[in-house]
Design a protein around this motif. Structure first.
Motif, short mmCIF file in Angstrom:
data_model
loop_
_atom_site.label_atom_id
_atom_site.label_comp_id
_atom_site.label_asym_id
_atom_site.label_seq_id
_atom_site.Cartn_x
_atom_site.Cartn_y
_atom_site.Cartn_z
N MET A 1 0.83 -1.21 0.00
CA MET A 1 0.00 0.00 0.00
C MET A 1 0.86 1.25 0.00
N TRP A 2 1.96 1.21 0.75
CA TRP A 2 2.86 2.35 0.82
C TRP A 2 3.46 2.66 -0.55
N PHE A 3 3.92 1.63 -1.24
CA PHE A 3 4.50 1.84 -2.56
C PHE A 3 3.45 2.27 -3.58
N ALA A 4 2.21 1.78 -3.42
CA ALA A 4 1.14 2.21 -4.31
C ALA A 4 0.84 3.69 -4.11
N LEU A 5 0.81 4.14 -2.86
CA LEU A 5 0.55 5.55 -2.58
C LEU A 5 1.68 6.44 -3.12
N LEU A 6 2.90 5.94 -3.05
CA LEU A 6 4.04 6.69 -3.58
C LEU A 6 4.12 6.62 -5.10
N LYS A 7 3.30 5.76 -5.70
CA LYS A 7 3.28 5.55 -7.15
C LYS A 7 4.65 5.12 -7.67
N LEU A 8 5.28 4.23 -6.92
CA LEU A 8 6.58 3.71 -7.34
C LEU A 8 6.39 2.71 -8.47
N GLU A 9 7.11 2.90 -9.53
CA GLU A 9 7.06 1.95 -10.65
C GLU A 9 8.05 0.83 -10.37
N TYR A 10 7.54 -0.36 -10.20
CA TYR A 10 8.38 -1.47 -9.77
C TYR A 10 9.53 -1.71 -10.74
N PHE A 11 9.30 -1.49 -12.01
CA PHE A 11 10.33 -1.74 -13.02
C PHE A 11 11.09 -0.48 -13.40
N GLY A 12 10.84 0.61 -12.67
CA GLY A 12 11.51 1.88 -12.98
C GLY A 12 12.89 1.97 -12.34
N ALA A 13 13.75 2.76 -12.96
CA ALA A 13 15.12 2.90 -12.47
C ALA A 13 15.17 3.61 -11.12
N GLU A 14 14.16 4.43 -10.82
CA GLU A 14 14.21 5.23 -9.60
C GLU A 14 13.98 4.41 -8.34
N VAL A 15 13.53 3.16 -8.48
CA VAL A 15 13.25 2.36 -7.28
C VAL A 15 14.32 1.31 -7.03
N THR A 16 15.38 1.32 -7.82
CA THR A 16 16.40 0.29 -7.67
C THR A 16 17.17 0.41 -6.36
#
Length: 259
Positions: free
Chosen positions: A133-148
């Motif tokens: 839920m936390w990552f969904a609220l932050l709108k983190l893209e699981y496959f994006g470079a910014e979350v590595t």
């Protein structure tokens, strides 16, 4: 708490064909799923879609947990929710806390102070089984470079699993007719139809959210519920039980209200 007790012979709709002990086939599927996910994270070119291994785990969870719940209802006339939740916590919580503490200690030594706050927030959410839920609220893209650099991103699937464990027993008991206020009838046919309805409701929801709000579609449990339901259907429709037999009636009252 009111206890439900059987007043007749064992249910003729009992899933006699369910085998929920050690299953080499299921362990093999788990191993393949893990290898697929690891290969995808490692960047193996021809296994870039290996993240489907997580979906396999969700289907297997639906298969196994639904079978355990149905068997418990058939054996006891009810699901002891406190015991069910306690078993899940004993199985998952020690490893999770060990991982969070270990990773947190390493992060404190290797990560710059201004980055540690974000890691701490993710760790807190993971500890509460809410990281998805936390990552969904932050709108983190699981496959994006910014979350590595997010050290706890992988805990999103554990959050989905734990939320599934919280809701699924209640849903299965309702669809199965195992609550005492439902007229005390149990019927596997109704449970199967309920799981079909779950797939028909949650699969379109998942597709819609994937386009409308991709992070919600990826991380949140309701958009994954159709996968758990598929696992349940695989169990229910491969059973050798005769679902057309007369369901057992269950008593509504226990003489010991303290249980």
């Amino acid at each position: 708490m009111i206890e439900q007790r059987d007043t007749r012979a064992p249910d003729a709709t009992a899933p006699a064909g369910f085998r929920l002990g050690f299953r080499a086939d299921i362990e093999g599927l788990r191993a393949i799923a893990i290898l697929l996910v690891v290969a995808a994270h490692a960047g193996v070119p021809w296994l870039a879609g290996g993240y489907v291994g997580v979906d396999v785990f969700f289907v297997l969870s639906g298969y196994l947990i639904t079978g355990l719940l149905v068997q418990e209802v058939q054996r006891r006339g009810r699901v002891r929710l406190g015991e069910f939740y306690a078993r899940r916590l004993r199985r998952l919580l020690p490893a999770l806390l060990t991982m969070i503490v270990g990773v947190g200690c390493v992060a404190a030594l290797l990560i710059a102070p201004f980055e540690q706050l974000q890691q701490a927030e993710s760790a807190r959410a993971a500890t509460l089984w809410l990281s998805n839920m936390w990552f969904a609220l932050l709108k983190l893209e699981y496959f994006g470079a910014e979350v590595t650099t997010n050290l706890f991103l992988h805990t999103w699937s554990l959050g989905v699993e734990e939320q599934f464990y919280l809701v699924w027993p209640l849903l299965v008991m309702f669809m199965f007719g195992a609550w005492h206020w439902q007229g005390a009838k149990r019927d596997l046919r109704r449970l199967r139809l309920g799981m079909v309805a779950t797939v028909l409701l949650c699969l379109p929801l998942s597709v819609f959210l994937t386009y409308a709000q991709a992070s919600w579609g990826f991380y949140l449990m309701p958009s994954r519920a159709w996968q758990f339901a598929l696992g349940a259907l695989a169990l229910l429709w491969t059973s050798t039980a005769d679902a057309s037999a007369t369901p057992t009636r269950v008593s509504n009252v226990s003489p010991d209200a303290s249980k």
